[in-house]
Scaffold this motif. Structure first.
Motif, mmCIF file in Angstrom:
data_model
loop_
_atom_site.group_PDB
_atom_site.id
_atom_site.type_symbol
_atom_site.label_atom_id
_atom_site.label_comp_id
_atom_site.label_asym_id
_atom_site.label_seq_id
_atom_site.Cartn_x
_atom_site.Cartn_y
_atom_site.Cartn_z
ATOM 1 N N ILE A 44 -4.170 6.264 4.100
ATOM 2 C CA ILE A 44 -4.638 5.058 4.460
ATOM 3 C C ILE A 44 -3.934 4.793 5.769
ATOM 4 C CG2 ILE A 44 -4.269 2.739 3.707
ATOM 5 C CD1 ILE A 44 -4.018 3.755 0.895
ATOM 6 N N LEU A 45 -4.759 4.130 6.801
ATOM 7 C CA LEU A 45 -4.728 3.444 8.017
ATOM 8 C C LEU A 45 -4.511 1.900 7.792
ATOM 9 C CD1 LEU A 45 -4.165 3.479 11.127
ATOM 10 C CD2 LEU A 45 -6.736 3.371 11.120
ATOM 11 N N ILE A 46 -3.138 1.602 8.090
ATOM 12 C CA ILE A 46 -2.964 0.006 8.205
ATOM 13 C C ILE A 46 -2.896 -0.356 9.716
ATOM 14 C CG2 ILE A 46 -0.950 -1.528 7.872
ATOM 15 C CD1 ILE A 46 0.006 0.329 5.521
ATOM 16 N N MET A 47 -3.829 -1.493 9.964
ATOM 17 C CA MET A 47 -3.787 -2.034 11.327
ATOM 18 C C MET A 47 -3.090 -3.305 10.969
ATOM 19 S SD MET A 47 -7.195 -1.229 12.927
ATOM 20 C CE MET A 47 -8.152 0.480 12.462
ATOM 21 N N GLU A 48 -1.979 -3.530 11.300
ATOM 22 C CA GLU A 48 -1.096 -4.662 11.227
ATOM 23 C C GLU A 48 -0.251 -4.987 12.254
ATOM 24 O OE1 GLU A 48 0.328 -7.807 10.236
ATOM 25 O OE2 GLU A 48 -0.945 -7.509 8.568
ATOM 26 N N ASP A 49 -0.086 -6.027 12.827
ATOM 27 C CA ASP A 49 0.941 -6.274 13.869
ATOM 28 C C ASP A 49 2.266 -6.940 13.472
ATOM 29 O OD1 ASP A 49 -0.508 -8.691 13.544
ATOM 30 O OD2 ASP A 49 -0.169 -9.521 15.462
ATOM 31 N N ASP A 50 2.310 -7.369 12.440
ATOM 32 C CA ASP A 50 3.574 -7.897 11.936
ATOM 33 C C ASP A 50 4.437 -6.936 11.199
ATOM 34 O OD1 ASP A 50 5.399 -8.666 9.967
ATOM 35 O OD2 ASP A 50 4.478 -10.668 9.758
ATOM 36 N N PRO A 51 5.580 -6.515 11.943
ATOM 37 C CA PRO A 51 6.486 -5.232 11.386
ATOM 38 C C PRO A 51 6.709 -5.480 9.987
ATOM 39 C CG PRO A 51 7.364 -6.251 13.215
ATOM 40 C CD PRO A 51 6.112 -6.945 13.004
ATOM 41 N N TYR A 52 7.210 -6.655 9.521
ATOM 42 C CA TYR A 52 7.500 -6.694 8.266
ATOM 43 C C TYR A 52 6.283 -6.439 7.060
ATOM 44 C CZ TYR A 52 8.609 -9.049 3.832
ATOM 45 O OH TYR A 52 8.972 -9.181 2.578
ATOM 46 N N SER A 99 -8.129 10.709 12.971
ATOM 47 C CA SER A 99 -7.353 10.915 11.541
ATOM 48 C C SER A 99 -8.641 10.851 10.308
ATOM 49 C CB SER A 99 -6.377 10.150 10.937
ATOM 50 O OG SER A 99 -6.683 8.765 10.893
ATOM 51 N N HIS A 100 -9.748 10.187 10.717
ATOM 52 C CA HIS A 100 -10.503 9.839 9.521
ATOM 53 C C HIS A 100 -10.049 9.443 8.176
ATOM 54 C CE1 HIS A 100 -13.372 11.030 12.647
ATOM 55 N NE2 HIS A 100 -14.262 11.214 11.830
ATOM 56 N N PRO A 101 -9.330 8.520 8.193
ATOM 57 C CA PRO A 101 -8.789 8.037 6.938
ATOM 58 C C PRO A 101 -9.552 7.795 5.675
ATOM 59 C CG PRO A 101 -8.662 6.254 8.402
ATOM 60 C CD PRO A 101 -9.124 7.323 9.230
ATOM 61 N N ASP A 102 -8.957 7.958 4.733
ATOM 62 C CA ASP A 102 -9.880 7.460 3.555
ATOM 63 C C ASP A 102 -10.124 6.165 3.324
ATOM 64 O OD1 ASP A 102 -10.056 10.311 2.109
ATOM 65 O OD2 ASP A 102 -7.851 9.894 2.434
ATOM 66 N N LEU A 103 -9.110 5.009 3.846
ATOM 67 C CA LEU A 103 -9.365 3.668 3.591
ATOM 68 C C LEU A 103 -8.658 3.069 4.907
ATOM 69 C CD1 LEU A 103 -9.770 1.365 0.810
ATOM 70 C CD2 LEU A 103 -7.627 1.299 1.852
ATOM 71 N N ILE A 141 -10.989 -2.695 4.275
ATOM 72 C CA ILE A 141 -10.394 -3.792 3.504
ATOM 73 C C ILE A 141 -9.506 -4.970 4.312
ATOM 74 C CG2 ILE A 141 -9.076 -4.552 1.571
ATOM 75 C CD1 ILE A 141 -11.406 -2.285 1.113
ATOM 76 N N VAL A 142 -10.107 -5.902 4.623
ATOM 77 C CA VAL A 142 -9.408 -7.113 5.230
ATOM 78 C C VAL A 142 -8.018 -7.536 4.478
ATOM 79 C CG1 VAL A 142 -9.715 -9.346 6.145
ATOM 80 C CG2 VAL A 142 -11.744 -7.731 6.055
ATOM 81 N N VAL A 143 -7.150 -7.429 5.158
ATOM 82 C CA VAL A 143 -5.749 -8.282 4.432
ATOM 83 C C VAL A 143 -5.438 -9.330 5.393
ATOM 84 C CG1 VAL A 143 -3.392 -7.576 4.062
ATOM 85 C CG2 VAL A 143 -5.056 -5.683 4.108
#
Length: 129
Positions: free
Chosen positions: A13-21, A53-57, A88-90
């Motif tokens: 799973i690739l997480i694209m998130e700028d908030d480190p917490y 990486s071609h992640p699964d999600l 998936i939008v978080v």
């Protein structure tokens, strides 16, 4: 007759998130559920990581510092090689706004922030089936 032990591939799973917490929280919750996690804090790095990486999600924050999430989602879904990866939008945006973004940009769903520790891994898993 030989018995073959087939091991299921660990999902990435690739997480694209700028908030480190937020990214650390999501990482911990998903690693406990035996996922392999990649984290990128901006859209350009996230796109590069997705291509390599071609992640699964992909879990995508809408408020990235360089390219906004809508742009990233559009680029992912327009790519021949990445368009089949669930995105998936978080987001902390209201549900109606999140649902509209999902529809407009061809994403596969959304998860509201703040993520709930007890539900998050199951929410993510529901998009991987």
């Amino acid at each position: 007759m030989m018995s073959v032990d087939i091991m299921e591939k660990v999902k990435t799973i690739l997480i694209m998130e700028d908030d480190p917490y937020q990214s650390r929280l999501m990482q911990r919750l998903l690693e406990r559920a035996d996922y392999r996690i990649l984290i990128e804090s901006d859209g350009e790095s996230g796109l590069r990581a997705a291509m390599l990486s071609h992640p699964d999600l992909i879990l995508l924050d809408m408020g990235l510092p360089d390219l906004d999430g809508q742009t990233v989602a559009g680029l992912l879904k327009a790519s021949d090689t990445l368009s089949k990866i669930p995105v998936i939008v978080v987001t902390a945006w209201p549900q109606d706004t999140a649902a509209a973004i999902v529809k407009a940009y061809g994403c596969d769903g959304y998860i509201s922030k703040p993520v709930h520790a007890r539900e998050f891994a199951a929410q993510v898993a529901s998009f991987l089936t």
